[in-house]
Scaffold this motif. Structure first.
Motif, PDB file in Angstrom:
ATOM      1  N   VAL A  84       0.836  -1.208   0.000  1.00  0.00           N
ATOM      2  CA  VAL A  84       0.000   0.000   0.000  1.00  0.00           C
ATOM      3  C   VAL A  84       0.869   1.257   0.000  1.00  0.00           C
ATOM      4  N   ALA A  85       2.007   1.197   0.683  1.00  0.00           N
ATOM      5  CA  ALA A  85       2.922   2.341   0.756  1.00  0.00           C
ATOM      6  C   ALA A  85       3.746   2.534  -0.513  1.00  0.00           C
ATOM      7  N   GLY A  86       3.551   1.643  -1.502  1.00  0.00           N
ATOM      8  CA  GLY A  86       4.253   1.800  -2.767  1.00  0.00           C
ATOM      9  C   GLY A  86       5.651   1.227  -2.788  1.00  0.00           C
ATOM     10  N   MET A  87       5.933   0.271  -1.889  1.00  0.00           N
ATOM     11  CA  MET A  87       7.283  -0.283  -1.791  1.00  0.00           C
ATOM     12  C   MET A  87       7.524  -1.448  -2.746  1.00  0.00           C
ATOM     13  N   GLY A  88       6.477  -1.923  -3.431  1.00  0.00           N
ATOM     14  CA  GLY A  88       6.656  -3.031  -4.354  1.00  0.00           C
ATOM     15  C   GLY A  88       5.382  -3.830  -4.509  1.00  0.00           C
ATOM     16  N   VAL A  89       5.548  -5.103  -4.903  1.00  0.00           N
ATOM     17  CA  VAL A  89       4.430  -6.000  -5.201  1.00  0.00           C
ATOM     18  C   VAL A  89       4.391  -7.103  -4.143  1.00  0.00           C
ATOM     19  N   ALA A  90       3.196  -7.405  -3.643  1.00  0.00           N
ATOM     20  CA  ALA A  90       3.041  -8.452  -2.629  1.00  0.00           C
ATOM     21  C   ALA A  90       2.012  -9.471  -3.084  1.00  0.00           C
ATOM     22  N   LEU A  91       2.245 -10.742  -2.760  1.00  0.00           N
ATOM     23  CA  LEU A  91       1.257 -11.796  -2.978  1.00  0.00           C
ATOM     24  C   LEU A  91       0.328 -11.824  -1.762  1.00  0.00           C
ATOM     25  N   LEU A  92      -0.961 -11.583  -2.001  1.00  0.00           N
ATOM     26  CA  LEU A  92      -1.907 -11.413  -0.903  1.00  0.00           C
ATOM     27  C   LEU A  92      -3.206 -12.156  -1.189  1.00  0.00           C
ATOM     28  N   PRO A  93      -3.941 -12.544  -0.127  1.00  0.00           N
ATOM     29  CA  PRO A  93      -5.249 -13.188  -0.293  1.00  0.00           C
ATOM     30  C   PRO A  93      -6.361 -12.144  -0.390  1.00  0.00           C
ATOM     31  N   PRO A  94      -7.515 -12.510  -0.942  1.00  0.00           N
ATOM     32  CA  PRO A  94      -8.632 -11.568  -1.067  1.00  0.00           C
ATOM     33  C   PRO A  94      -9.106 -11.004   0.266  1.00  0.00           C
ATOM     34  N   TYR A  95      -9.048 -11.807   1.345  1.00  0.00           N
ATOM     35  CA  TYR A  95      -9.568 -11.288   2.613  1.00  0.00           C
ATOM     36  C   TYR A  95      -8.761 -10.094   3.130  1.00  0.00           C
ATOM     37  N   MET A  96      -7.545  -9.911   2.622  1.00  0.00           N
ATOM     38  CA  MET A  96      -6.741  -8.749   2.991  1.00  0.00           C
ATOM     39  C   MET A  96      -6.785  -7.659   1.925  1.00  0.00           C
ATOM     40  N   SER A  97      -6.935  -8.036   0.689  1.00  0.00           N
ATOM     41  CA  SER A  97      -6.785  -7.074  -0.408  1.00  0.00           C
ATOM     42  C   SER A  97      -8.095  -6.468  -0.886  1.00  0.00           C
ATOM     43  N   ASP A  98      -9.232  -7.121  -0.647  1.00  0.00           N
ATOM     44  CA  ASP A  98     -10.495  -6.646  -1.220  1.00  0.00           C
ATOM     45  C   ASP A  98     -10.831  -5.221  -0.798  1.00  0.00           C
ATOM     46  N   ASP A  99     -10.723  -4.922   0.493  1.00  0.00           N
ATOM     47  CA  ASP A  99     -11.044  -3.570   0.961  1.00  0.00           C
ATOM     48  C   ASP A  99     -10.082  -2.542   0.376  1.00  0.00           C
ATOM     49  N   MET A 100      -8.798  -2.912   0.258  1.00  0.00           N
ATOM     50  CA  MET A 100      -7.819  -2.004  -0.310  1.00  0.00           C
ATOM     51  C   MET A 100      -8.087  -1.779  -1.799  1.00  0.00           C
ATOM     52  N   MET A 101      -8.564  -2.802  -2.486  1.00  0.00           N
ATOM     53  CA  MET A 101      -8.962  -2.652  -3.889  1.00  0.00           C
ATOM     54  C   MET A 101     -10.156  -1.710  -3.996  1.00  0.00           C
ATOM     55  N   ALA A 102     -11.136  -1.909  -3.134  1.00  0.00           N
ATOM     56  CA  ALA A 102     -12.352  -1.095  -3.192  1.00  0.00           C
ATOM     57  C   ALA A 102     -12.060   0.377  -2.924  1.00  0.00           C
TER      58      ALA A 102
END
Length: 288
Positions: free
Chosen positions: A224-242
């Motif tokens: 989220v801070a722009g430090m690179g790319v992370a492999l993440l599950p939907p339960y963590m990423s969905d809200d950040m995507m929205a």
């Protein structure tokens, strides 16, 4: 009673103080400890004028039995207060799945089962139930826990994510041109990026490795801070995507070999609070 006398005497460093706390005579406490020493055939205390001191054997033995005494005390309090209806459940849960998946769902559990008090703690890795006073654990692993009940709850589904600013600077794909230094790692899945590239048939660029973090939530925040790319599950990423703070860099979803399991020892299996929570938890997972 002898174990209670041992614990109180060690904590208060006095048979007299232990007797006052347990509402016994000093002689009764002393005899209980002496009987326990005779049964074990070791000295548990060094008896000094100024205070009692545990021997090495005493420290080891108390360390083994103290978690059992805590559970016994909690079970007794629950039965007295609730007559066996509900009670407490102490659960160890991984930090990331606890914060991002379980806790947002707990208000529903509380509404449905207000008679149960759910206490949560967190740790990295599998729980040692002999040393940790918890009833069950929601933990990441392969489900192979010798001597314990281990029930599958959730898979771990992964995709690559990055912040919009990072994508604007580096492109919206993870491919052979993505520098290794841009790949964010977390200790839960130490070899995940190598496996991802192998599955995609991509010859990853050699070079300096990206940053490593102990837990997945740190990797999320780094992405989220722009430090690179992370492999993440939907339960963590969905809200950040929205909210527009992350974007997914691939349509592919990878189901990791390990997943999340509800693990508990045999002595917890008959707890009504655990049975109720287990049923609710599996229903929540089934709705995904």
């Amino acid at each position: 009673m002898s174990l209670m006398c041992l614990e109180a005497s060690a904590r208060l460093r006095s048979f007299t103080a232990a007797a006052q706390e347990l509402r016994l005579t000093q002689g009764a406490v002393s005899r209980q400890v002496q009987t326990l020493e005779e049964r074990l055939r070791v000295k548990l205390f060094t008896r000094r004028r100024e205070a009692l001191a545990l021997t090495d054997a005493g420290r080891y033995y108390l360390g083994e039995v103290a978690p059992l005494l805590q559970r016994l005390e909690r079970a007794t309090a629950n039965v007295m207060a609730l007559k066996g209806r509900g009670g407490e459940l102490s659960l160890s849960v991984g930090a990331s799945i606890g914060s991002y998946w379980l806790i947002p769902r707990l208000p529903a559990f509380t509404r449905e089962h207000g008679e149960i008090t759910l206490n949560l703690g967190t740790r990295v890795g599998p729980v040692d139930f002999s040393a940790t006073p918890v009833d069950a654990s929601l933990e990441f692993g392969d489900g192979q826990r010798t001597g314990l009940h281990s029930e599958f709850v959730l898979p771990l589904i992964l995709s690559p994510y990055a912040a919009p600013a990072w994508i604007a600077a580096h492109g919206a794909a993870v491919d052979a041109n993505t520098p290794r230094s841009a790949l964010i790692h977390h200790q839960t899945l130490p070899g995940a990026w190598d496996e991802w590239f192998a599955r995609e048939g991509i010859a990853a660029e050699a070079g300096r490795e990206g940053p490593r973090y102990d837990i997945m939530s740190m990797a999320l925040n780094a992405a989220v801070a722009g430090m690179g790319v992370a492999l993440l599950p939907p339960y963590m990423s969905d809200d950040m995507m929205a909210s527009g703070r992350l974007r997914r860099l691939s349509r592919r979803k990878w189901r990791y070999a390990k997943g999340y399991y509800l693990v508990y020892p045999e002595e917890s299996a008959q707890m009504q609070s655990l049975q109720v929570f287990r049923e609710w938890l599996l229903a929540q997972a089934g709705d995904i």
